[in-house]
Design a protein around this motif. Structure first.
Motif, PDB file in Angstrom:
ATOM      1  N   THR A 176       0.939  -1.143   0.238  1.00  0.00           N
ATOM      2  CA  THR A 176       0.024   0.265   0.072  1.00  0.00           C
ATOM      3  C   THR A 176       0.875   1.400   0.124  1.00  0.00           C
ATOM      4  O   THR A 176       0.635   1.848  -0.998  1.00  0.00           O
ATOM      5  CB  THR A 176      -0.933   0.055   1.118  1.00  0.00           C
ATOM      6  OG1 THR A 176      -1.758  -1.088   0.906  1.00  0.00           O
ATOM      7  CG2 THR A 176      -1.356   1.652   1.281  1.00  0.00           C
ATOM      8  N   VAL A 177       1.983   1.323   0.872  1.00  0.00           N
ATOM      9  CA  VAL A 177       2.617   2.418   1.079  1.00  0.00           C
ATOM     10  C   VAL A 177       3.725   2.291  -0.133  1.00  0.00           C
ATOM     11  O   VAL A 177       3.875   3.662  -1.004  1.00  0.00           O
ATOM     12  CB  VAL A 177       3.801   1.933   1.940  1.00  0.00           C
ATOM     13  CG1 VAL A 177       4.610   2.859   2.239  1.00  0.00           C
ATOM     14  CG2 VAL A 177       3.142   2.674   3.854  1.00  0.00           C
ATOM     15  N   ILE A 178       4.044   1.412  -1.211  1.00  0.00           N
ATOM     16  CA  ILE A 178       5.162   1.785  -1.878  1.00  0.00           C
ATOM     17  C   ILE A 178       3.975   2.121  -2.870  1.00  0.00           C
ATOM     18  O   ILE A 178       4.637   2.968  -3.326  1.00  0.00           O
ATOM     19  CB  ILE A 178       6.096   0.674  -2.523  1.00  0.00           C
ATOM     20  CG1 ILE A 178       7.515   0.666  -3.063  1.00  0.00           C
ATOM     21  CG2 ILE A 178       5.074  -0.460  -3.264  1.00  0.00           C
ATOM     22  CD1 ILE A 178       8.141  -0.683  -3.143  1.00  0.00           C
ATOM     23  N   VAL A 179       2.588   1.878  -3.414  1.00  0.00           N
ATOM     24  CA  VAL A 179       2.129   2.699  -4.450  1.00  0.00           C
ATOM     25  C   VAL A 179       1.087   3.707  -4.355  1.00  0.00           C
ATOM     26  O   VAL A 179       1.745   4.538  -4.885  1.00  0.00           O
ATOM     27  CB  VAL A 179       0.666   1.585  -4.057  1.00  0.00           C
ATOM     28  CG1 VAL A 179      -0.725   2.486  -5.511  1.00  0.00           C
ATOM     29  CG2 VAL A 179       1.210   0.116  -5.296  1.00  0.00           C
ATOM     30  N   TYR A 180       0.932   4.556  -2.930  1.00  0.00           N
ATOM     31  CA  TYR A 180       0.801   5.441  -2.818  1.00  0.00           C
ATOM     32  C   TYR A 180       2.663   6.270  -2.977  1.00  0.00           C
ATOM     33  O   TYR A 180       1.976   7.369  -3.238  1.00  0.00           O
ATOM     34  CB  TYR A 180       0.480   5.902  -1.025  1.00  0.00           C
ATOM     35  CG  TYR A 180       1.014   6.956  -0.482  1.00  0.00           C
ATOM     36  CD1 TYR A 180       0.383   8.064  -1.219  1.00  0.00           C
ATOM     37  CD2 TYR A 180       2.650   7.226  -0.203  1.00  0.00           C
ATOM     38  CE1 TYR A 180       1.696   9.169  -0.452  1.00  0.00           C
ATOM     39  CE2 TYR A 180       3.402   8.120   0.570  1.00  0.00           C
ATOM     40  CZ  TYR A 180       2.516   8.941   0.764  1.00  0.00           C
ATOM     41  OH  TYR A 180       3.318   9.899   0.914  1.00  0.00           O
ATOM     42  N   ARG A 181       4.028   5.972  -2.683  1.00  0.00           N
ATOM     43  CA  ARG A 181       4.667   6.992  -2.911  1.00  0.00           C
ATOM     44  C   ARG A 181       5.054   6.892  -3.936  1.00  0.00           C
ATOM     45  O   ARG A 181       5.732   7.774  -4.695  1.00  0.00           O
ATOM     46  CB  ARG A 181       5.951   6.156  -2.307  1.00  0.00           C
ATOM     47  CG  ARG A 181       6.320   6.132  -0.818  1.00  0.00           C
ATOM     48  CD  ARG A 181       6.210   7.572  -0.734  1.00  0.00           C
ATOM     49  NE  ARG A 181       7.698   9.033  -1.137  1.00  0.00           N
ATOM     50  CZ  ARG A 181       9.094   8.305  -0.590  1.00  0.00           C
ATOM     51  NH1 ARG A 181       8.881   8.018   0.449  1.00  0.00           N
ATOM     52  NH2 ARG A 181      10.040   8.666  -1.378  1.00  0.00           N
ATOM     53  N   MET A 182       4.658   5.632  -5.354  1.00  0.00           N
ATOM     54  CA  MET A 182       4.866   5.450  -6.200  1.00  0.00           C
ATOM     55  C   MET A 182       3.900   6.982  -7.287  1.00  0.00           C
ATOM     56  O   MET A 182       4.555   7.520  -8.087  1.00  0.00           O
ATOM     57  CB  MET A 182       4.235   4.344  -7.365  1.00  0.00           C
ATOM     58  CG  MET A 182       4.266   4.636  -9.010  1.00  0.00           C
ATOM     59  SD  MET A 182       4.203   2.748  -9.876  1.00  0.00           S
ATOM     60  CE  MET A 182       1.495   2.471  -8.953  1.00  0.00           C
ATOM     61  N   ASP A 184       5.305  10.170  -5.882  1.00  0.00           N
ATOM     62  CA  ASP A 184       6.499  10.843  -6.342  1.00  0.00           C
ATOM     63  C   ASP A 184       6.101  11.159  -7.518  1.00  0.00           C
ATOM     64  O   ASP A 184       7.044  11.895  -8.510  1.00  0.00           O
ATOM     65  CB  ASP A 184       8.170   9.572  -6.760  1.00  0.00           C
ATOM     66  CG  ASP A 184       8.105  10.026  -5.210  1.00  0.00           C
ATOM     67  OD1 ASP A 184       7.148   9.664  -3.909  1.00  0.00           O
ATOM     68  OD2 ASP A 184       8.989   8.936  -4.644  1.00  0.00           O
ATOM     69  N   ALA A 185       5.592  10.272  -8.830  1.00  0.00           N
ATOM     70  CA  ALA A 185       5.055  10.048 -10.297  1.00  0.00           C
ATOM     71  C   ALA A 185       4.222  11.459  -9.961  1.00  0.00           C
ATOM     72  O   ALA A 185       4.810  12.685 -11.343  1.00  0.00           O
ATOM     73  CB  ALA A 185       4.773   9.581 -10.918  1.00  0.00           C
TER      74      ALA A 185
END
Lengths: 230, 230
Positions: free
Chosen positions: A143-149, A152-153
């Motif tokens: 969840t966190v890595i998708v949010y950060r993706m 950041d994008a």
DNA sequence: ACCTGAACACCGTTCAAGT
DNA sequence: ACCTGAACACCGTTCAAGT
């Protein structure tokens, strides 16, 4: 004799808010490189160094400007989404609001997109994006890595475009003519793939690329959610 | 009496190349904000204004630095790919080389990632990426938009990270502590999604996010290629 | 409590003068 | 053909002095 003959310049009493407001107007009118403590003093009808009674240094002002446009994006997203809006359309709303902000705040975004103030508007944006991703049923790590993706994008792509938009007109033209020099490589030898795509390279628009990237990310997230969910 | 007692400073005769080299060393050693015409003069053991005999202005130097690191990335990719490398692994090679460049050239990348010189290294990178995407069988329009999606994502994401890495140490610490202030929102009310993911938000790494984004784009391109191909 | 203004240590760039 | 050095029009920031 009036002390206010120079068009601008009115408030005698300064505040953090009036300084940020004046800074944003100055940047919008004359570009990011026009934001100097001295110009701000003229803008506000006040000695330049009065600034330091309200901010510890110029970087603090830059972060405050960043908070202001993060707040604008957050508010704009609220007007674009409803409770029943799908997660895909919520992501599209954030993308749209972020892109719209370039028109209004390109100079401010160029100065701040790689910075963090930790202020309220930023916390709101983090919460908003996490709440969009959370219902998709990923592990907390995912969840966190998708949010950060996504975060950041949005930041990086709008920041890069804002940086270009906020360049001095003469530098902007220089870069545009550099692109056309690249794409007009008609010199017989070398760069065959470029020559095969000259027409498309010239006509493709930045907004279309941004939208295409967001759609690709949304599709990728959907595919992952399907795998993870069942 | 020697005129070279100050450690650095050797070449009497300047050239574009020696200036670019000195500029890159200066930035690597003292950060992007240390790149001034005067500092460069000291570095080269020469009066500051001698610079203007080789470059029309400082912006031209910035673009030349950009070409230098674009050339480095291009060369690095050549060492990572072979003729039989899959298109996915070729994209990963560009991603890896771009990320590695941050370590070596963060200051230079921060200055140039949103700029275009139109020089040879840039043309090479455009050709390289187009040749990776072309065999996937998209229409010319689609080929170009996929190429630009990749190019812009590489530039924007590495540029944003490089911008942070090239900040003065004191500003970097300020931003990092701002993040931990956001993520440590334990204040009872508000930000429930943030509080549910504090641990993951703190431990996620920028490189992992970058890699995850690239993999998501690769997957998206693969899905589109499958649809288009058959 | 806030503003002023002189001052310090810098910038990018131009131009007449040197070799 | 290239380098020097004074000069111009700027920067961010500090600090003693004013109100």
């Amino acid at each position: 004799m009036s002390t206010n003959t120079s068009g601008r310049a009115q408030p005698r009493q300064l505040s953090k808010e009036s300084i940020v407001q004046a800074a944003i107007e100055l940047i919008a009118r004359e570009g990011a490189q026009a934001l100097t403590v001295r110009r701000l003093g003229i803008e506000l009808g006040v000695d330049a160094t009065a600034f330091y009674r309200h901010f510890p240094d110029k970087d603090a002002l830059v972060l405050a400007i960043g908070d202001h446009f993060a707040g604008w994006v957050y508010e704009r997203v609220q007007t674009l989404v409803a409770p029943e809006t799908s997660w895909q359309d919520q992501i599209r709303a954030v993308a749209r609001a972020s892109w719209e902000a370039i028109e209004l705040f390109s100079g401010a975004m160029a100065l701040t997109f790689a910075r963090t103030s930790g202020g309220e508007p930023e916390r709101h944006m983090v919460e908003l994006l996490l709440e969009i991703v959370e219902p998709l049923g990923f592990t907390p790590e995912r969840t966190v890595i998708v949010y950060r993706m996504l975060a950041d994008a949005f930041l990086a792509l709008t920041g890069m475009n804002a940086t270009f938009e906020s360049l001095e007109p003469s530098l902007q033209e220089k870069d545009l003519s550099a692109w056309s020099r690249i794409y007009a490589v008609q010199s017989g030898k070398g760069y065959p793939a470029i020559r095969r795509h000259v027409k498309e390279l010239i006509s493709v628009e930045d907004k279309a690329i941004f939208d295409f990237t967001i759609e690709t990310l949304i599709r990728g997230i959907a595919a992952m959610a399907e795998e993870a969910g069942k």
